[in-house]
Design an enzyme around this catalytic site. Structure first.
Site, PDB file in Angstrom:
ATOM      1  N   HIS A   7     -29.552 -97.035 -65.757  1.00 21.62           N
ATOM      2  CA  HIS A   7     -29.852 -95.161 -66.572  1.00 21.62           C
ATOM      3  C   HIS A   7     -28.380 -95.641 -66.690  1.00 21.62           C
ATOM      4  O   HIS A   7     -27.575 -94.882 -65.725  1.00 21.62           O
ATOM      5  CB  HIS A   7     -30.042 -95.152 -65.263  1.00 21.62           C
ATOM      6  CG  HIS A   7     -30.526 -93.293 -65.423  1.00 21.62           C
ATOM      7  ND1 HIS A   7     -30.076 -92.393 -66.573  1.00 21.62           N
ATOM      8  CD2 HIS A   7     -31.761 -92.909 -65.415  1.00 21.62           C
ATOM      9  CE1 HIS A   7     -30.955 -91.411 -66.460  1.00 21.62           C
ATOM     10  NE2 HIS A   7     -31.679 -91.661 -65.968  1.00 21.62           N
ATOM     11  N   ARG A  44     -34.328 -95.994 -71.832  1.00 21.56           N
ATOM     12  CA  ARG A  44     -33.095 -95.761 -71.493  1.00 21.56           C
ATOM     13  C   ARG A  44     -32.252 -97.414 -71.676  1.00 21.56           C
ATOM     14  O   ARG A  44     -31.042 -97.206 -71.725  1.00 21.56           O
ATOM     15  CB  ARG A  44     -33.386 -95.844 -69.530  1.00 21.56           C
ATOM     16  CG  ARG A  44     -34.389 -94.807 -69.956  1.00 21.56           C
ATOM     17  CD  ARG A  44     -34.935 -94.539 -67.972  1.00 21.56           C
ATOM     18  NE  ARG A  44     -35.037 -93.356 -67.565  1.00 21.56           N
ATOM     19  CZ  ARG A  44     -35.499 -92.467 -66.139  1.00 21.56           C
ATOM     20  NH1 ARG A  44     -35.737 -94.058 -65.386  1.00 21.56           N
ATOM     21  NH2 ARG A  44     -35.689 -91.577 -65.773  1.00 21.56           N
ATOM     22  N   HIS A  50     -30.364 -98.267 -61.538  1.00 19.46           N
ATOM     23  CA  HIS A  50     -30.960 -97.193 -61.061  1.00 19.46           C
ATOM     24  C   HIS A  50     -32.357 -97.733 -59.903  1.00 19.46           C
ATOM     25  O   HIS A  50     -32.810 -96.760 -59.983  1.00 19.46           O
ATOM     26  CB  HIS A  50     -31.769 -96.323 -62.455  1.00 19.46           C
ATOM     27  CG  HIS A  50     -32.310 -94.597 -62.106  1.00 19.46           C
ATOM     28  ND1 HIS A  50     -32.017 -94.380 -61.135  1.00 19.46           N
ATOM     29  CD2 HIS A  50     -33.557 -94.829 -62.996  1.00 19.46           C
ATOM     30  CE1 HIS A  50     -32.948 -93.169 -60.797  1.00 19.46           C
ATOM     31  NE2 HIS A  50     -33.932 -93.493 -62.076  1.00 19.46           N
ATOM     32  N   LEU A  80     -42.694 -92.298 -61.335  1.00 20.68           N
ATOM     33  CA  LEU A  80     -43.125 -91.625 -60.362  1.00 20.68           C
ATOM     34  C   LEU A  80     -44.901 -91.732 -60.493  1.00 20.68           C
ATOM     35  O   LEU A  80     -45.995 -91.194 -59.094  1.00 20.68           O
ATOM     36  CB  LEU A  80     -43.413 -89.814 -60.740  1.00 20.68           C
ATOM     37  CG  LEU A  80     -41.569 -89.700 -59.849  1.00 20.68           C
ATOM     38  CD1 LEU A  80     -41.127 -87.921 -60.158  1.00 20.68           C
ATOM     39  CD2 LEU A  80     -41.347 -89.701 -58.790  1.00 20.68           C
TER      40      LEU A  80
END
Lengths: 247, 648, 237
Positions: free
Chosen positions: B268, B339, B410, B450
């Protein structure tokens, strides 16, 4: 920086505990409080002694796993922060730091500084949810919600369930925790539907589990790492009393 | 024996595959669901949502987590948001566009069918969460607000301040609580799965350790779901929680489940730089900061020197002496490149000597322009809590001086191989969320983790698991007094006894830090054949050192954190090698996997689609044996694979 | 008993809130009544006559006694619950949380002081006034002479001419002041009538009410003390 640590050691739930004193040396001011404990623990392991057990996980102030009563304050010095967000620059070189576990009848000690906060789970299981099934829901934008209401709901929903409120309350009351959930859902139309049932069930469970009664000292709000306001307790009182009066 | 991999991707047009599949798979009647037991490992967005949904359907669910409550799972730490193709902003978003962005963002190393399904169910997730009482950000009209995120040109990210993961997890946790109260789900907090039990080739249960008492327990079930997250902590320093580990997934691998693309690690770009040797973890600053923050380093090396010496403040460096390198290199996406691209660009500048702190491993993320444009109040509204957090950690106010950031590990895109039904190569064993390898290819876009966790947990697994369990409706309760359980329990107890008996000189953390160092230096942001070969040798040696010299104090039959860490590190020491082997095998650059030998003239990742358009699935052969590789070819029917281009 | 006013924490607190509210209203009335004594002994005694052993005054007295009893009994009950909820092991170190008032954490102690003051006050006044009438009498012995049960003004004059009474009453009023600075806004909070906008207002209101009550009572006590012991005129001014 050097510190003297007075740490509560307790073998398990049944044993009697006592304070033990440790020295930590050459700690950088940029070290976090829990990293300082890591350093102590690593030293203890090298010395063949059992390290100090303490709860922690995300170390960025959101999981709610860390606890600790440091120098008489839940989550230590500094407001609106969890223990993992405290840095040693908050202390003075040479300080003696007393570290205790959460003390509350409903949070029995498991070991050293680790306590059982299962009571909070039980309170939420009593009604801290909206009874919707997966997939049986309307479109997300079907019900507009005033921004102010959504924001206030979010203020309450910021609760991380760390237990600082009950641990710091002189009455061992979990009202701020219960109120945060009740209030967050009460501000949303989705949560309103079973608002009365929720408030009654959660308060009943809270009482049953042996938490104390709120006397509005506001200590919970002062120590809450998420700065949750006791205004939510007022709303919980309103919700509960309105529900009871309708019974 | 190599795997016979069948991804079970349904026939038909891409957009119809999921509906066709749902129509074709078997279902279990309510009366039969009551007779079936399911174990779920992990209570994050994937595990929590799955356990709740399966409980709702009527299955008997047991859910395990290592923390003291299901609410603590590391999904909670996700800050920025969750993607969905709602097109509420009217910016021409669609399921197809989300699918396309995700496939492209993953550098064409994910399965088309899975990613399309993910994009398809993304909208249902938002509906579900709102109905659960998740307080998403709203506009004054009362409707949902969106923000933009890296790797996309539309605003499709839903958010709840900087705590989106927390709010979504509390939604799933609430759904779980509802089922626990109803008796359909039984929760086992402070329990760690130490092995999966496989009998006659099928998953039959787990061996778990009660982390409070140290007791070893057997739990049987008709299906086991692994939702234990990623293994980023193999690097010791990462943005993962301290307890996050790869052990549950690794036991599955050890028991015969394929492990796919282990080398795909996401670094990240916006984390707070490392400050010393005693640091325990890295803190992420939300990617949403890149919406208004501009990333730069000085143009002149003398300014860098002055910064390091402390004789120059960053805010004193003139506009014309600043190198906004992302805006320079990628005019179309600017600071909002994906990223992996942002991370590598930071590394490139630091390698060139422009790192802005004493360690030379930091770049600036500056809000000066945004504060001038929008005013301090608006910036405070948007990022106030993040700015406060930054100041708390570093003692520097981002309102006055730019933040210092540097990439950190990350997320792991790799994981247990699963088919379209999310089932591993072991029948009855499922893997969802970050624990599986599926949907993000070689790089995950922001706000997609998510989405995947909840998609798997709420909307995919509850359907697909029925297809397997429909054949089990006659099966009796799983007997845990069989030789398979006996052996698994015995092996676990022996492993613990062995660890306790070594009594060496190094603490678990000492060795973990060494592993982390090897991994970051050699299997980190830029990898080469040499570095990877070196890593394999070094990790093997370190593993031997671990089994000879680790010191685990305390009593195994009690609350013993050192033992927990030792068990996890034992697996990381094998997983690290597997990652290096996979990275060595993949002689190309794609997404988060960057092999320095394989780059374009401009320093961008250079894929070799002819050779490496496959998921690399590894089969365990023993601790000191080389694993065997099986390839699942990735076939692209809908998308044309291009060099990723974020320049124009 | 299966009533939320008895078996739920919030219900019990509501009882505290409502009984406390009623007592505050009574005290406000009592204070206004006392103030008349500053201007006219006749007017004051007229009120005393109205509050003799009449049926409404007796009902009121019984009601007040019940309120005090309930308020105190519930305080003890809640405190006992709270004590048990804290667990057997106490913190070795405690620090006052920022923004938390001292009064809020010592309500029971303050309440006990208020109650003791009340008992003293009852022996000074109620025992010589309404109680005498209830017993069928009309006067009682005060400072060596018989005083009519309706002559409150004389009782005031005598009681507050004694310096130790003045000190005890002032201590009592100070305790009451602390008790009310927390109690008044807290009763709104418990009833659910509070929010972040209103906290400053309610706390301000609480301070005003507490201070008003303190001053209203204290001024009478001091007035009569000065009147009786004035160094310049010996009580003639």
């Amino acid at each position: 920086m050097n510190f003297t640590l007075k740490i509560w050691r307790q073998k398990d739930a049944k044993s009697k505990g006592a304070f033990e004193t440790y020295q930590v040396k050459d700690i950088s001011a940029d070290t976090s409080f829990l990293e300082m404990l890591d350093i102590l623990n690593n030293d203890l392991v090298h010395a063949g002694k059992e390290p100090v057990a303490f709860d922690h996980d995300c170390r960025e102030g959101i999981c709610g796993m860390c606890s600790l009563h440091i120098n008489g304050l839940a989550h230590g010095p500094g407001q609106a922060a969890t223990t993992c967000q405290i840095y040693m620059r908050k202390f003075k070189d040479g300080d003696t730091i007393t570290i205790e576990p959460w003390r509350s009848a409903a949070f029995p000690v498991i070991k050293d500084l680790v306590v059982n906060r299962g009571a909070y789970d039980q309170i939420l299981q009593a009604g801290g949810y909206v009874s919707v099934r997966t997939n049986s829901v309307p479109d997300a934008n079907a019900i507009p919600i005033p921004k102010a209401d959504a924001d206030e709901s979010m203020d309450a929903a910021a609760c991380i369930g760390c237990g600082a409120c009950a641990a710091t309350c002189k009455n061992g009351s979990a009202m701020l925790f219960v109120a945060a959930r009740v209030s967050s859902l009460a501000k949303l139309p989705q949560g309103r539907v079973e608002g009365a049932r929720r408030a009654k069930a959660m308060v009943a469970k809270m009482d049953e589990l042996g938490f104390g009664n709120c006397t509005n000292t506001g200590a919970c709000q002062a120590e809450c790492p998420k700065g949750i306001s006791i205004a939510h307790i007022a709303r919980l009182n309103r919700e509960f009393l309105a529900a009871k009066i309708q019974d | 024996m190599a795997f016979k991999l069948d991804a079970k991707i349904p026939q038909g047009k891409l957009a119809e595959k999921w509906s066709n599949h749902k129509a074709a798979i078997k279902v279990v009647s309510p009366a039969n669901k009551r007779k079936l037991d399911i174990i779920v490992i992990g209570t994050g967005l994937g595990g929590g949502a799955a356990a709740a949904s399966l409980g709702e359907l009527g299955y008997n669910v047991k859910v395990f987590c290592i923390q003291d409550s299901p609410r603590r799972a590391h999904s909670i730490a996700a800050q920025g948001g969750i993607n969905a193709a709602k097109n509420y902003q009217n910016d021409n978003d669609s399921v197809y566009r989300l699918f396309y962005d995700t496939i492209k963002g993953g550098d064409y190393r994910a399965r088309e069918a899975n990613v399309y399904r993910l994009a398809e169910v993304s909208n249902l997730i938002i509906d579900q969460c709102v109905a659960q009482g998740v307080p998403f950000a709203r506009e004054y009209g009362g409707l949902l607000a969106n923000r933009s995120f890296g790797g996309a040109q539309v605003s499709r990210t839903f958010y709840a301040r900087g705590q989106t993961g927390q709010q979504l997890l509390l939604g799933a946790y609430a759904a779980l609580n509802k089922e626990i109260a109803a008796g359909s789900v039984k929760s086992y907090p402070r329990h760690e799965m130490l092995d999966v039990v496989v009998e006659n080739g099928e998953a039959r249960g787990i061996i778990a350790r009660n982390l409070v008492t140290g007791e070893i327990e057997r739990h049987g079930a008709h299906a086991v779901v692994i939702a234990s997250g990623g293994y980023g902590n193999v690097f010791f320093l990462s943005t993962n929680a301290m307890g996050s580990n790869g052990s549950a997934a690794f036991q599955c691998y050890r028991k015969g489940a394929g492990f796919a693309n282990p080398c795909f690690t996401q670094i990240h770009p916006t984390c707070i730089p490392v400050h010393g040797t005693q640091q325990s973890k890295l803190t992420l600053m939300s990617e949403s900061l890149r919406n208004d923050g501009r990333i730069w380093v000085p143009k002149k090396l003398e300014d860098v020197k002055a910064l390091r010496a402390g004789t120059l403040k960053p805010s004193d460096i003139k506009e014309e002496d600043r190198d906004y390198y992302l805006e320079r290199r990628y005019p179309a996406f600017g600071n909002l490149v994906p990223r992996d691209v942002a991370s590598r660009a930071a590394k490139e500048r630091c390698d060139a000597g422009f790192g802005v702190n004493e360690t030379g491993l930091a770049v600036f993320l500056d809000f000066k322009t945004a504060i001038e444009r929008l005013g301090k109040d608006i910036i405070k509204q948007r990022y106030g809590n993040l700015f406060d957090m930054y100041e708390e950690i570093t003692d520097v106010s981002p309102y006055e001086e730019p933040m210092q950031i540097f990439p950190a590990v990350h997320y792991t895109m790799g994981g247990i191989w699963v088919d379209y039904n999310l089932m591993t190569t072991i029948p009855g064993l499922y893997a969802i969320g970050e624990a599986n390898f599926s949907d993000h290819g070689a790089n995950r876009l922001g706000a997609s983790a998510l989405m995947q966790g909840l998609a798997d947990g709420y909307f995919v697994l509850p359907y697909t698991i029925g297809d397997y369990l429909a054949a089990k409706i006659q099966a009796p309760k799983v007997d845990t007094n069989t030789p398979a359980f006996e052996e698994a329990e015995k092996a676990v107890k022996e492993k613990i006894a062995k660890l306790m008996s070594i009594n060496g000189k190094q603490s678990v953390d000492d060795i973990h830090k060494k592993l982390g160092h090897i991994m970051w230096e050699n299997v980190g942001m830029a990898r080469t054949k040499e570095s990877l070969e070196k890593a394999i040798v070094e990790i093997q040696a370190l593993r031997k050192e671990f089994w000879k010299d680790v010191k685990v104090v305390g009593d195994p039959m009690s609350f013993n954190v050192e033992l927990e860490k030792a068990l996890r590190l034992a697996d990381f020491l094998e997983l690290g090698e597997l990652m290096a082997r996979d990275a060595l095998n993949r002689a190309e650059s794609c997404g988060g996997h960057f092999r320095s030998e394989h780059q374009t003239e401009e320093g961008e990742a250079l894929r070799h689609d002819e050779e490496f358009s496959y998921a690399a699935v590894w089969e365990y052969k023993g601790m000191d044996e080389a694993p065997e590789l099986t390839k699942e070819p990735l076939i692209y029917e809908e998308t044309e694979r291009k060099q990723r281009n974020y320049k124009d | 008993m299966n009533c939320f006013l008895y078996n739920s924490s919030v219900g019990k607190k509501l009882v505290m809130s409502i009984s406390g509210c009623a007592l505050v209203l009574f005290i406000l009335f009592h204070m206004s009544m006392n103030l008349t004594a500053l201007f006219s002994a006749e007017a004051y005694n007229m009120i005393c006559e109205l509050l003799g052993a009449n049926w409404y005054a007796l009902v009121g007295t019984a009601g007040l006694a019940a309120l005090v009893f309930i308020h105190f009994a519930y305080a003890l009950l809640l405190t006992w619950n709270n004590y048990r909820a804290r667990g057997t092991q106490r913190y070795a170190v405690t620090t006052k949380e920022p923004g938390v008032s001292w009064a809020s954490k010592n309500m029971l102690v303050l309440g006990v002081i208020v109650l003791l003051g009340l008992l003293l006050h009852l022996t000074h006044f109620w025992a010589k006034m309404q109680l005498v009438e209830i017993m069928g009498g009309h006067e009682s012995m005060v400072d060596g002479k018989m005083v009519a049960a309706t002559d409150g003004a004389e009782l005031i004059r005598y009681t507050f001419s004694q310096w130790y009474n003045v000190v005890l009453y002032l201590v009592w009023f100070v305790a009451l002041w602390f008790h009310l600075t927390h109690g008044v806004w807290s009763m709104f909070q418990t009833a659910g009538w509070a929010n972040d906008t209103w906290y400053p207002r309610l706390k301000c209101l609480a301070n005003i009410v507490a201070t008003l009550i303190f001053l209203g009572f204290a001024v009478v006590v001091i007035f009569f003390f000065v009147k009786a012991n004035c160094p310049c005129c010996g009580g003639c001014c």
